[in-house]
Design a protein around this motif. Structure first.
Motif, mmCIF file in Angstrom:
data_model
loop_
_atom_site.group_PDB
_atom_site.id
_atom_site.type_symbol
_atom_site.label_atom_id
_atom_site.label_comp_id
_atom_site.label_asym_id
_atom_site.label_seq_id
_atom_site.Cartn_x
_atom_site.Cartn_y
_atom_site.Cartn_z
ATOM 1 N N ALA A 171 21.959 -12.901 -2.223
ATOM 2 C CA ALA A 171 22.001 -12.008 -1.071
ATOM 3 C C ALA A 171 22.576 -10.656 -1.484
ATOM 4 C CB ALA A 171 22.857 -12.624 0.038
ATOM 5 N N GLY A 172 22.160 -9.626 -0.763
ATOM 6 C CA GLY A 172 22.698 -8.290 -0.985
ATOM 7 C C GLY A 172 22.206 -7.593 -2.226
ATOM 8 N N GLN A 173 21.043 -8.001 -2.753
ATOM 9 C CA GLN A 173 20.535 -7.411 -3.990
ATOM 10 C C GLN A 173 19.282 -6.565 -3.769
ATOM 11 O OE1 GLN A 173 20.536 -9.866 -7.494
ATOM 12 N NE2 GLN A 173 22.321 -11.020 -6.842
ATOM 13 N N GLU A 174 19.090 -6.095 -2.563
ATOM 14 C CA GLU A 174 18.060 -5.107 -2.241
ATOM 15 C C GLU A 174 16.656 -5.556 -2.644
ATOM 16 O OE1 GLU A 174 19.369 -1.408 -3.924
ATOM 17 O OE2 GLU A 174 20.819 -1.089 -2.323
ATOM 18 N N TRP A 175 16.252 -6.696 -2.122
ATOM 19 C CA TRP A 175 14.903 -7.192 -2.371
ATOM 20 C C TRP A 175 13.908 -6.463 -1.482
ATOM 21 C CZ3 TRP A 175 15.199 -9.826 -6.589
ATOM 22 C CH2 TRP A 175 16.345 -10.563 -6.875
ATOM 23 N N ASP A 176 12.776 -6.087 -2.055
ATOM 24 C CA ASP A 176 11.680 -5.560 -1.250
ATOM 25 C C ASP A 176 10.945 -6.699 -0.558
ATOM 26 O OD1 ASP A 176 12.025 -2.800 -1.978
ATOM 27 O OD2 ASP A 176 11.104 -3.265 -3.914
ATOM 28 N N ARG A 197 0.840 -1.194 0.000
ATOM 29 C CA ARG A 197 0.000 0.000 0.000
ATOM 30 C C ARG A 197 0.877 1.247 0.000
ATOM 31 N NH1 ARG A 197 -3.052 -2.894 4.138
ATOM 32 N NH2 ARG A 197 -4.924 -3.809 3.213
ATOM 33 N N GLY A 198 0.613 2.122 -0.955
ATOM 34 C CA GLY A 198 1.367 3.362 -1.047
ATOM 35 C C GLY A 198 2.715 3.235 -1.724
ATOM 36 N N ARG A 199 3.062 2.057 -2.182
ATOM 37 C CA ARG A 199 4.343 1.853 -2.857
ATOM 38 C C ARG A 199 4.113 1.698 -4.353
ATOM 39 N NH1 ARG A 199 8.450 0.460 0.802
ATOM 40 N NH2 ARG A 199 7.667 0.033 2.913
ATOM 41 N N SER A 200 5.021 2.232 -5.144
ATOM 42 C CA SER A 200 4.847 2.206 -6.602
ATOM 43 C C SER A 200 5.834 1.303 -7.324
ATOM 44 C CB SER A 200 4.979 3.631 -7.165
ATOM 45 O OG SER A 200 6.255 4.171 -6.858
ATOM 46 N N THR A 201 6.808 0.766 -6.599
ATOM 47 C CA THR A 201 7.779 -0.144 -7.213
ATOM 48 C C THR A 201 7.939 -1.376 -6.335
ATOM 49 O OG1 THR A 201 9.698 0.890 -6.123
ATOM 50 C CG2 THR A 201 9.037 1.760 -8.294
ATOM 51 N N LEU A 202 8.286 -2.475 -6.971
ATOM 52 C CA LEU A 202 8.446 -3.739 -6.256
ATOM 53 C C LEU A 202 9.580 -4.540 -6.877
ATOM 54 C CD1 LEU A 202 7.584 -6.088 -4.351
ATOM 55 C CD2 LEU A 202 5.935 -6.765 -6.149
ATOM 56 N N ARG A 203 10.540 -4.913 -6.047
ATOM 57 C CA ARG A 203 11.596 -5.835 -6.456
ATOM 58 C C ARG A 203 11.425 -7.090 -5.608
ATOM 59 N NH1 ARG A 203 16.230 -6.724 -9.071
ATOM 60 N NH2 ARG A 203 18.017 -7.637 -7.976
ATOM 61 N N LEU A 204 11.005 -8.174 -6.266
ATOM 62 C CA LEU A 204 10.586 -9.386 -5.552
ATOM 63 C C LEU A 204 11.384 -10.596 -6.001
ATOM 64 C CD1 LEU A 204 7.062 -10.586 -4.630
ATOM 65 C CD2 LEU A 204 8.427 -12.055 -6.144
ATOM 66 N N LEU A 205 11.739 -11.437 -5.040
ATOM 67 C CA LEU A 205 12.396 -12.715 -5.309
ATOM 68 C C LEU A 205 11.452 -13.841 -4.923
ATOM 69 C CD1 LEU A 205 14.897 -14.469 -5.987
ATOM 70 C CD2 LEU A 205 15.594 -14.210 -3.582
ATOM 71 N N ASP A 206 11.203 -14.748 -5.872
ATOM 72 C CA ASP A 206 10.378 -15.934 -5.632
ATOM 73 C C ASP A 206 11.302 -17.148 -5.630
ATOM 74 O OD1 ASP A 206 8.320 -17.776 -5.416
ATOM 75 O OD2 ASP A 206 7.864 -17.758 -7.550
ATOM 76 N N GLU A 245 17.320 -10.190 4.252
ATOM 77 C CA GLU A 245 17.390 -9.605 2.914
ATOM 78 C C GLU A 245 16.143 -8.857 2.459
ATOM 79 O OE1 GLU A 245 20.127 -9.589 1.152
ATOM 80 O OE2 GLU A 245 21.275 -10.832 2.543
ATOM 81 N N ALA A 246 14.981 -9.133 3.043
ATOM 82 C CA ALA A 246 13.732 -8.520 2.570
ATOM 83 C C ALA A 246 13.469 -7.212 3.298
ATOM 84 C CB ALA A 246 12.564 -9.480 2.769
ATOM 85 N N ARG A 247 13.405 -6.108 2.560
ATOM 86 C CA ARG A 247 13.262 -4.784 3.173
ATOM 87 C C ARG A 247 11.822 -4.467 3.558
ATOM 88 N NH1 ARG A 247 16.353 -1.004 -1.140
ATOM 89 N NH2 ARG A 247 14.678 -1.865 -2.451
ATOM 90 N N VAL A 248 10.851 -4.961 2.792
ATOM 91 C CA VAL A 248 9.440 -4.654 3.042
ATOM 92 C C VAL A 248 8.740 -5.802 3.768
ATOM 93 C CG1 VAL A 248 7.225 -4.159 1.919
ATOM 94 C CG2 VAL A 248 9.329 -3.097 1.070
ATOM 95 N N VAL A 297 12.042 -11.675 -9.930
ATOM 96 C CA VAL A 297 13.091 -12.654 -10.169
ATOM 97 C C VAL A 297 12.695 -13.966 -9.511
ATOM 98 C CG1 VAL A 297 15.516 -13.261 -9.787
ATOM 99 C CG2 VAL A 297 14.883 -10.896 -10.314
ATOM 100 N N GLY A 298 12.797 -15.043 -10.278
ATOM 101 C CA GLY A 298 12.569 -16.370 -9.728
ATOM 102 C C GLY A 298 13.859 -17.158 -9.728
ATOM 103 N N ILE A 299 14.083 -17.933 -8.681
ATOM 104 C CA ILE A 299 15.256 -18.800 -8.596
ATOM 105 C C ILE A 299 14.781 -20.215 -8.280
ATOM 106 C CG2 ILE A 299 15.642 -18.285 -6.146
ATOM 107 C CD1 ILE A 299 18.494 -18.671 -8.648
ATOM 108 N N ASP A 300 15.331 -21.195 -8.987
ATOM 109 C CA ASP A 300 14.920 -22.585 -8.797
ATOM 110 C C ASP A 300 16.134 -23.480 -8.974
ATOM 111 O OD1 ASP A 300 11.836 -24.070 -9.115
ATOM 112 O OD2 ASP A 300 13.636 -25.294 -9.347
#
Length: 229
Positions: free
Chosen positions: A120-125, A52-61, A151-154, A87-90
């Motif tokens: 790690a260290g890639q600024e994930w929300d 809510r209130g955020r306009s950008t998302l950097r997500l790791l699945d 690692e998750a900021r949000v 970004v997805g990692i498998d």
């Protein structure tokens, strides 16, 4: 089978020598299972709550499989005007190609192969996983929880199954009626038996030194762990 404790693994789909064509068929049917059981809904609701209130998302699945969760998140973000980097990692080297063939080029999704720890260290929300936790040992899951907390900021979200007798009995009936792949029929029931109960999640979080996460029940027979910052 007693459900008092987790069943031992591994599942058939995790076999390293599984034929790529069979693996593709299994992933496609698992995506259908996710649709029928509304498996994506808890993750999307979590994103609604933290974005809510955020306009950008950097997500790791982590453990994207067929990529159906990431495609749903891409649609969710587009509908809300959120600029997403997904970004997805498998670990399975066959997953990326299978997921990519079903993903439109306009979707902001990058499928990768490897270990999540390398990211790690890639600024994930947000860091998320869906129906992956029960594939892990307790030690692996504790390490994963620590990674997400660091690692998750949000926030971070684990979407998984609940080891519940009714689900364990009912799933084979659903799988047979839907004519899903035999491995999906086998592994689905084993997945339920390998999943966790609330008290076990509390112990895992304590072992990871995490006190702010919440264990949430979601219909049908989902047990999720949410960390909102």
């Amino acid at each position: 089978m007693s459900l008092a404790t987790r069943a031992p693994g591994p599942e058939l789909m995790d076999a390293e020598d599984l034929d790529p064509g069979t693996y593709r068929a299994v992933l496609h049917d698992l995506a259908r299972v996710n649709t029928v059981t509304m498996a994506r809904r808890p993750t999307l609701r979590f994103l609604d709550s933290v974005m809510r209130g955020r306009s950008t998302l950097r997500l790791l699945d982590v453990g994207f499989g067929d990529g159906d969760m990431l495609r749903s998140i891409a649609g969710w973000a587009k509908a809300r005007g959120i600029v997403a980097q997904l970004v997805g990692i498998d670990l399975n080297p066959n997953s990326a190609g299978i997921a990519a063939t079903q993903t439109g080029r306009d979707m902001p999704i990058d499928y990768r192969t490897g270990d999540y720890a390398a990211l790690a260290g890639q600024e994930w929300d947000v860091i998320a996983s869906s129906l992956v936790a029960h594939h892990m040992s307790e030690a692996e899951l504790i390490a994963f929880l620590r990674f997400m907390e660091q690692e998750a900021r949000v926030g971070w979200f684990v979407n998984d199954l609940h080891r519940h007798r009714f689900a364990h009995v009912g799933y084979p009936l659903l799988a047979r009626a839907a004519r899903w792949h035999p491995i999906v029929r086998h592994d689905g029931r084993l997945s339920i038996a390998r999943s966790f109960r609330p008290a076990e999640w509390r112990d895992l979080l304590a072992a990871a030194n995490i006190s702010a996460a919440k264990i949430e029940r979601r219909f049908p027979f989902r047990l999720c762990v949410a960390r909102r910052r």
